[in-house]
Write a protein that holds these residues in place. Sequence first.
Motif, PDB file in Angstrom:
ATOM      1  N   THR A 117       0.848  -1.191   0.000  1.00  0.00           N
ATOM      2  CA  THR A 117       0.000   0.000   0.000  1.00  0.00           C
ATOM      3  C   THR A 117       0.883   1.239   0.000  1.00  0.00           C
ATOM      4  N   VAL A 118       0.515   2.201  -0.836  1.00  0.00           N
ATOM      5  CA  VAL A 118       1.222   3.470  -0.887  1.00  0.00           C
ATOM      6  C   VAL A 118       0.233   4.557  -0.495  1.00  0.00           C
ATOM      7  N   LEU A 119       0.562   5.319   0.508  1.00  0.00           N
ATOM      8  CA  LEU A 119      -0.277   6.419   0.959  1.00  0.00           C
ATOM      9  C   LEU A 119       0.366   7.711   0.488  1.00  0.00           C
ATOM     10  N   THR A 120      -0.379   8.500  -0.268  1.00  0.00           N
ATOM     11  CA  THR A 120       0.137   9.774  -0.746  1.00  0.00           C
ATOM     12  C   THR A 120      -0.733  10.901  -0.221  1.00  0.00           C
ATOM     13  N   THR A 121      -0.230  12.119  -0.329  1.00  0.00           N
ATOM     14  CA  THR A 121      -0.981  13.284   0.117  1.00  0.00           C
ATOM     15  C   THR A 121      -1.852  13.831  -1.006  1.00  0.00           C
ATOM     16  N   ASN A 122      -1.825  13.177  -2.149  1.00  0.00           N
ATOM     17  CA  ASN A 122      -2.554  13.675  -3.300  1.00  0.00           C
ATOM     18  C   ASN A 122      -2.938  12.505  -4.187  1.00  0.00           C
ATOM     19  N   PHE A 123      -3.733  12.766  -5.213  1.00  0.00           N
ATOM     20  CA  PHE A 123      -4.058  11.722  -6.168  1.00  0.00           C
ATOM     21  C   PHE A 123      -2.822  11.476  -7.029  1.00  0.00           C
ATOM     22  N   ASP A 124      -2.507  10.247  -7.289  1.00  0.00           N
ATOM     23  CA  ASP A 124      -1.417   9.944  -8.200  1.00  0.00           C
ATOM     24  C   ASP A 124      -1.558   8.524  -8.733  1.00  0.00           C
ATOM     25  N   PRO A 125      -2.416   8.330  -9.724  1.00  0.00           N
ATOM     26  CA  PRO A 125      -2.586   6.994 -10.291  1.00  0.00           C
ATOM     27  C   PRO A 125      -1.336   6.506 -11.017  1.00  0.00           C
ATOM     28  N   LEU A 126      -0.405   7.397 -11.290  1.00  0.00           N
ATOM     29  CA  LEU A 126       0.803   6.983 -11.995  1.00  0.00           C
ATOM     30  C   LEU A 126       1.709   6.123 -11.130  1.00  0.00           C
ATOM     31  N   ILE A 127       1.538   6.170  -9.817  1.00  0.00           N
ATOM     32  CA  ILE A 127       2.307   5.271  -8.951  1.00  0.00           C
ATOM     33  C   ILE A 127       1.903   3.832  -9.263  1.00  0.00           C
ATOM     34  N   GLN A 128       0.609   3.589  -9.394  1.00  0.00           N
ATOM     35  CA  GLN A 128       0.137   2.248  -9.734  1.00  0.00           C
ATOM     36  C   GLN A 128       0.645   1.823 -11.107  1.00  0.00           C
ATOM     37  N   VAL A 129       0.627   2.735 -12.069  1.00  0.00           N
ATOM     38  CA  VAL A 129       1.142   2.429 -13.408  1.00  0.00           C
ATOM     39  C   VAL A 129       2.625   2.072 -13.324  1.00  0.00           C
ATOM     40  N   ALA A 130       3.383   2.828 -12.531  1.00  0.00           N
ATOM     41  CA  ALA A 130       4.820   2.566 -12.393  1.00  0.00           C
ATOM     42  C   ALA A 130       5.075   1.190 -11.776  1.00  0.00           C
ATOM     43  N   VAL A 131       4.287   0.825 -10.765  1.00  0.00           N
ATOM     44  CA  VAL A 131       4.449  -0.495 -10.138  1.00  0.00           C
ATOM     45  C   VAL A 131       4.090  -1.590 -11.124  1.00  0.00           C
ATOM     46  N   GLN A 132       2.962  -1.436 -11.832  1.00  0.00           N
ATOM     47  CA  GLN A 132       2.554  -2.454 -12.802  1.00  0.00           C
ATOM     48  C   GLN A 132       3.577  -2.591 -13.922  1.00  0.00           C
ATOM     49  N   THR A 133       4.110  -1.467 -14.385  1.00  0.00           N
ATOM     50  CA  THR A 133       5.128  -1.500 -15.432  1.00  0.00           C
ATOM     51  C   THR A 133       6.368  -2.239 -14.942  1.00  0.00           C
ATOM     52  N   ALA A 134       6.792  -1.957 -13.711  1.00  0.00           N
ATOM     53  CA  ALA A 134       7.961  -2.632 -13.151  1.00  0.00           C
ATOM     54  C   ALA A 134       7.694  -4.122 -12.979  1.00  0.00           C
ATOM     55  N   CYS A 135       6.486  -4.493 -12.571  1.00  0.00           N
ATOM     56  CA  CYS A 135       6.142  -5.913 -12.411  1.00  0.00           C
ATOM     57  C   CYS A 135       6.178  -6.636 -13.742  1.00  0.00           C
ATOM     58  N   VAL A 136       5.611  -6.026 -14.768  1.00  0.00           N
ATOM     59  CA  VAL A 136       5.603  -6.653 -16.091  1.00  0.00           C
ATOM     60  C   VAL A 136       7.025  -6.825 -16.589  1.00  0.00           C
ATOM     61  N   ARG A 137       7.853  -5.815 -16.436  1.00  0.00           N
ATOM     62  CA  ARG A 137       9.243  -5.917 -16.889  1.00  0.00           C
ATOM     63  C   ARG A 137       9.980  -6.986 -16.116  1.00  0.00           C
ATOM     64  N   THR A 138       9.718  -7.083 -14.810  1.00  0.00           N
ATOM     65  CA  THR A 138      10.376  -8.111 -14.006  1.00  0.00           C
ATOM     66  C   THR A 138       9.948  -9.497 -14.461  1.00  0.00           C
ATOM     67  N   ILE A 139       8.664  -9.693 -14.722  1.00  0.00           N
ATOM     68  CA  ILE A 139       8.168 -10.993 -15.195  1.00  0.00           C
ATOM     69  C   ILE A 139       8.792 -11.340 -16.534  1.00  0.00           C
ATOM     70  N   PHE A 140       8.859 -10.388 -17.446  1.00  0.00           N
ATOM     71  CA  PHE A 140       9.430 -10.649 -18.759  1.00  0.00           C
ATOM     72  C   PHE A 140      10.908 -11.000 -18.650  1.00  0.00           C
ATOM     73  N   ALA A 141      11.602 -10.344 -17.748  1.00  0.00           N
ATOM     74  CA  ALA A 141      13.031 -10.619 -17.609  1.00  0.00           C
ATOM     75  C   ALA A 141      13.263 -12.008 -17.040  1.00  0.00           C
ATOM     76  N   VAL A 142      12.395 -12.466 -16.175  1.00  0.00           N
ATOM     77  CA  VAL A 142      12.560 -13.762 -15.546  1.00  0.00           C
ATOM     78  C   VAL A 142      12.119 -14.895 -16.467  1.00  0.00           C
ATOM     79  N   ASP A 143      10.985 -14.723 -17.161  1.00  0.00           N
ATOM     80  CA  ASP A 143      10.433 -15.803 -17.972  1.00  0.00           C
ATOM     81  C   ASP A 143       9.756 -15.222 -19.209  1.00  0.00           C
ATOM     82  N   GLN A 144      10.499 -15.139 -20.303  1.00  0.00           N
ATOM     83  CA  GLN A 144       9.953 -14.532 -21.504  1.00  0.00           C
ATOM     84  C   GLN A 144       8.886 -15.392 -22.157  1.00  0.00           C
ATOM     85  N   SER A 145       8.739 -16.632 -21.753  1.00  0.00           N
ATOM     86  CA  SER A 145       7.694 -17.476 -22.325  1.00  0.00           C
ATOM     87  C   SER A 145       6.315 -17.081 -21.801  1.00  0.00           C
ATOM     88  N   ARG A 146       6.259 -16.229 -20.782  1.00  0.00           N
ATOM     89  CA  ARG A 146       4.990 -15.819 -20.193  1.00  0.00           C
ATOM     90  C   ARG A 146       4.508 -14.494 -20.762  1.00  0.00           C
TER      91      ARG A 146
END
Length: 154
Positions: A117-146
């Motif tokens: 959970t990330v608590l911010t003082t303002n709206f920032d949906p880009l934090i979620q986008v950044a986490v999802q982007t990092a997760c996808v890149r991590t998954i691709f780096a580990v197993d490109q068959s997925r």
Amino acid sequence: MPGVSGVLALVENALSDSPQAFVPVRDARDARDAYQIAFTQLQAFRGQDAANDVIRQAVIQARKPPAPESNQAQVPNWKVSETCKELDADLAGWYLRPSLKALGQLLANHPGRLGRTVLTTNFDPLIQVAVQTACVRTIFAVDQSRIGWHDLSP
């Protein structure tokens, strides 16, 4: 996304037919006060839906422009909920500052230390986008068959 002055301009535009509503914002001591007063005035004069519209207008400015050869509209219609869902899912279509990319990588790679959970003082949906982007890149780096859509929810 626009800074404080850009968001204030969006609020002022939303209140354009009631210029007296924006006077307290202009009289504010500093940008932080002006920001808070602007949203208080917007909610008082136009309601929560208008405040949400301003936030969506600000967030949509973080989208990368579509490629010239694409058939997409220059500015997506952020008032249509299906369009918003499509934009949320299009991770590559968002401009992420290097600091947001780094935050996303930290949160994605160290959930045990940093939590989910990330608590911010303002709206920032880009934090979620950044986490999802990092997760996808991590998954691709580990197993490109997925390669493909991955549900990244816990």
